[in-house]
Motif scaffolding. Structure first.
Motif: not given
Length: 348
Positions: A1-10, A23-30
């Motif tokens: 199940r995808v968390s609420r933060c993973a579906a958001r962007q910042s 970018r999506p909050c779950a991809e902060a390390n880029w």
């Protein structure tokens, strides 16, 4: 199940924090994939790694370094290059058989120039040549290429003749074009050209592969037929475009009839088709030849409009066909006064 933060962007910074993107909050390390370029601790060089987090580390030229041939190591400041050691390089050359005979040097080693005895590619000649050089003789190959039509004629061929570089040029099945592919064995590919098949009026058309035009039925056309009329009428009855003969005109003739004031009330008869006639066969095994049917103009029929006609004595009136009008007697006594004025005509 995808968390609420993973579906958001910042807005997230990259590892070196030079660029920021949404970018999506779950991809902060880029990584931004740019060279770091920050000054190293030696103050002489900059970091050559791509976008990274944390400190850059020590200068890669610090500590012990080897000379170009790798036989001698020495500690020198990072701002100076390690000098050559003066010993023989001995690096294995690209030929894989001999080693570099030069003294320790910067840059790539030269090609191997040691003389060795080699066989040419076709095996007909043998002589000493530099190791880096391929031995080729002047003998031309007499074999046939894969197409089976042209000889190889390649100098010093090892038997693996290259593909034919000529154009095939064979006539394709369409009988209108030639094969433009490189020369090959076997059958040619079908013609890639197309032809246009149009209806009789040219208003509707379709494309078919080249060579299929004669066996392809023309497309159906829903436009009005444009063939001019072949009778005395100003225009034909409306009908769609077609490939065969136009249907026979069925409009009222309306031509003036000879000898009267009436007009022909029948259907148009400018083109009446005659029946096919078969000729007698010359022998039992021969088929009777049929003469093609033809059309001919037919004259207007006599006028049959009923016209009132009186007898000689005008006793009675009888309707007669317009084209068959004639005087007649009703069989009674005439009874008209004679010129004398005292008697009447007693003739029938």
């Amino acid at each position: 199940r995808v968390s609420r933060c993973a579906a958001r962007q910042s807005v997230q910074p990259c590892r070196c924090r030079r660029r920021s993107e949404l970018r999506p909050c779950a991809e902060a390390n880029w990584s931004c994939e740019q060279v770091c370029g920050r000054e190293l601790s030696c103050r002489n060089h900059v970091c050559e790694e791509t976008c990274h987090a944390g400190p850059c580390g020590e200068c890669p030229r610090a500590g012990e370094r080897s000379c170009p041939c790798g036989k001698t190591k020495s500690s020198m400041p990072c701002s100076e290059d390690v000098p050559t050691c003066g010993d023989t390089c001995s690096t294995l050359l690209p030929c894989g058989k001999h080693r570099c005979a030069r003294r320790c040097h910067f840059g790539d080693c030269e090609q191997c120039r040691q003389m060795v005895t080699k066989d040419c590619r076709c095996g007909r000649q043998r002589k000493p040549v530099p190791c880096c050089q391929e031995l080729l003789c002047e003998n031309k190959c007499g074999g046939m290429r894969q197409c089976g039509r042209h000889p190889c004629k390649r100098k010093c061929c090892d038997g693996n003749c290259p593909p034919c570089d000529k154009v095939c040029g064979k006539t394709l099945q369409c009988r209108s074009h030639k094969c433009t592919m490189p020369c090959h064995s076997g059958s040619c590919y079908p013609c890639i050209q197309t032809e246009q098949v149009a209806c009789r009026c040219g208003g509707t058309a379709t494309r078919v592969p080249c060579g299929r035009k004669r066996v392809t039925r023309p497309p159906k056309c829903h436009l009005p037929c444009k063939i001019p009329t072949d009778c005395h009428h100003a225009s034909r009855e409306p009908h769609h475009c077609h490939m065969k003969e136009c249907p026979r005109c069925r409009q009222i003739c309306s031509l003036p009839l000879p000898g009267c004031t009436h007009r022909c009330p029948k259907s148009c008869h400018n083109h009446i088709r005659e029946k096919e006639t078969a000729t007698a066969s010359l022998a039992p095994w021969e088929q009777a030849a049929r003469q093609p049917s033809a059309t001919r103009p037919a004259p207007c029929a006599p006028c049959h409009v009923p016209v009132a006609r009186s007898c000689f004595g005008e006793h009675e009136t009888v309707p007669q066909p317009c084209s068959q009008q004639r005087d007649f007697s009703c069989g009674r006594t005439c009874g008209r006064h004679l010129p004398c004025g005292n008697h009447v005509c007693e003739r029938l």
